[in-house]
Design a protein around this motif. Structure first.
Motif, short mmCIF file in Angstrom:
data_model
loop_
_atom_site.label_atom_id
_atom_site.label_comp_id
_atom_site.label_asym_id
_atom_site.label_seq_id
_atom_site.Cartn_x
_atom_site.Cartn_y
_atom_site.Cartn_z
N ALA A 1 64.44 22.78 -10.39
CA ALA A 1 64.28 21.88 -11.52
C ALA A 1 62.81 21.60 -11.81
CB ALA A 1 65.03 20.57 -11.26
N GLY B 1 61.66 24.65 -13.53
CA GLY B 1 62.48 25.08 -14.66
C GLY B 1 63.17 26.41 -14.46
N THR B 2 63.24 26.87 -13.19
CA THR B 2 63.82 28.17 -12.88
C THR B 2 65.34 28.13 -12.97
OG1 THR B 2 62.00 28.58 -11.34
CG2 THR B 2 63.93 30.00 -11.14
N PRO B 3 65.97 29.02 -13.76
CA PRO B 3 67.43 29.07 -13.80
C PRO B 3 68.01 29.40 -12.43
CG PRO B 3 66.48 30.34 -15.61
CD PRO B 3 65.36 29.98 -14.68
N ARG C 1 69.39 19.51 -15.53
CA ARG C 1 67.95 19.73 -15.53
C ARG C 1 67.49 21.16 -15.80
NH1 ARG C 1 69.48 15.49 -13.09
NH2 ARG C 1 68.20 13.61 -13.07
N CYS C 2 68.33 22.12 -15.53
CA CYS C 2 67.93 23.51 -15.79
C CYS C 2 69.16 24.39 -15.94
CB CYS C 2 66.98 24.04 -14.72
SG CYS C 2 67.64 24.16 -13.07
N ARG D 1 63.67 29.77 -19.16
CA ARG D 1 63.38 28.66 -18.26
C ARG D 1 63.58 27.33 -18.99
NH1 ARG D 1 60.71 31.17 -14.13
NH2 ARG D 1 60.04 29.31 -13.06
N ALA D 2 63.89 26.32 -18.20
CA ALA D 2 63.93 24.96 -18.73
C ALA D 2 62.52 24.39 -18.69
CB ALA D 2 64.86 24.10 -17.88
N GLU D 3 62.33 23.29 -19.37
CA GLU D 3 61.06 22.58 -19.28
C GLU D 3 60.91 22.07 -17.85
OE1 GLU D 3 57.51 21.39 -20.77
OE2 GLU D 3 59.05 22.41 -21.96
N PRO D 4 59.80 22.37 -17.18
CA PRO D 4 59.62 21.89 -15.80
C PRO D 4 59.69 20.36 -15.73
CG PRO D 4 57.99 23.56 -16.31
CD PRO D 4 58.68 23.21 -17.60
N HIS D 5 60.26 19.85 -14.65
CA HIS D 5 60.36 18.40 -14.44
C HIS D 5 59.30 17.95 -13.43
CE1 HIS D 5 64.24 19.00 -16.30
NE2 HIS D 5 64.38 17.70 -16.38
#
Length: 195
Positions: A118, A121-123, A145-146, A173-177
């Motif tokens: 998370a 942002g790694t799936p 989160r991802c 990727r998701a936005e890094p948290h």
């Protein structure tokens, strides 16, 4: 590496980038000395420690655009399988930097593994443990989160998980948290000490 390129320079660049947690799949491919075209490589990091079975990796999806990276040796060697311990550049990387550099993480649920995914942002493509009381809560937390998908142990054994793998790789990727648990804990302790 190409003609005239110093391998030590390539490895040095890879290590510097890893320390900044800014490695891309292309730089990871350079660090394991894959031939071009490097920009097409999608790196999948395997973190399945504790799953009590040998993994029949020979049956896993095989494609010229996928590179499998694992801390341990693979059951059956293939050109697309790379062991972290066998590569000096990868061996020197902190696992969280290596995870952040990959396009996807294949893992079982775990606090550190999911939090680091998370954070970067790694799936995550995951296989449930099935016997861990915290698992449902942690899996739900990850999905918020991802990008994440579950596959079964049977899919891992048979190698029939390419659709799930491809779906996650194409999701991006998701936005890094950013996690500030240390500051939150310090503030809570400060409040408690003042009472």
């Amino acid at each position: 590496t190409g003609p005239g390129v110093d391998p030590a320079l390539v490895l040095g660049v890879a290590l510097v980038l890893a320390q900044a947690a800014a490695l891309t799949a292309a730089v990871l491919a350079i660090s394991v000395m894959l031939p071009p075209p490097l920009t097409l490589v999608l790196a999948v990091l395997i973190a399945l420690g504790g799953i009590p079975t040998s993994l029949p990796t020979q049956q896993w999806p095989q494609s010229p655009d996928i590179l499998w990276v694992s801390p341990g040796e693979f059951e059956s060697p293939r050109e697309d399988f790379h062991c972290i311990d066998a590569n000096p550049a990868l061996r020197e990387m902190h696992f969280s930097d290596l995870q952040a550099s990959c396009d996807l993480l294949l893992a079982k649920p775990g606090y550190n593994t999911f939090i680091e995914a998370a954070a970067s942002g790694t799936p995550v493509l995951y296989v449930q443990r099935g016997d861990w009381p915290e698992e449902p809560t942690l899996v739900s937390w990850l999905h918020q989160r991802c990008p994440a998908r579950e596959i079964t142990r049977e899919q891992i054994r048979s190698g029939h998980f390419e659709p799930e793998l491809r779906a996650l790789l194409s999701s991006g990727r998701a936005e890094p948290h950013a996690f500030d648990g240390a500051q939150e804990t310090a503030a809570l302790l400060e409040t408690l000490l003042k009472e």
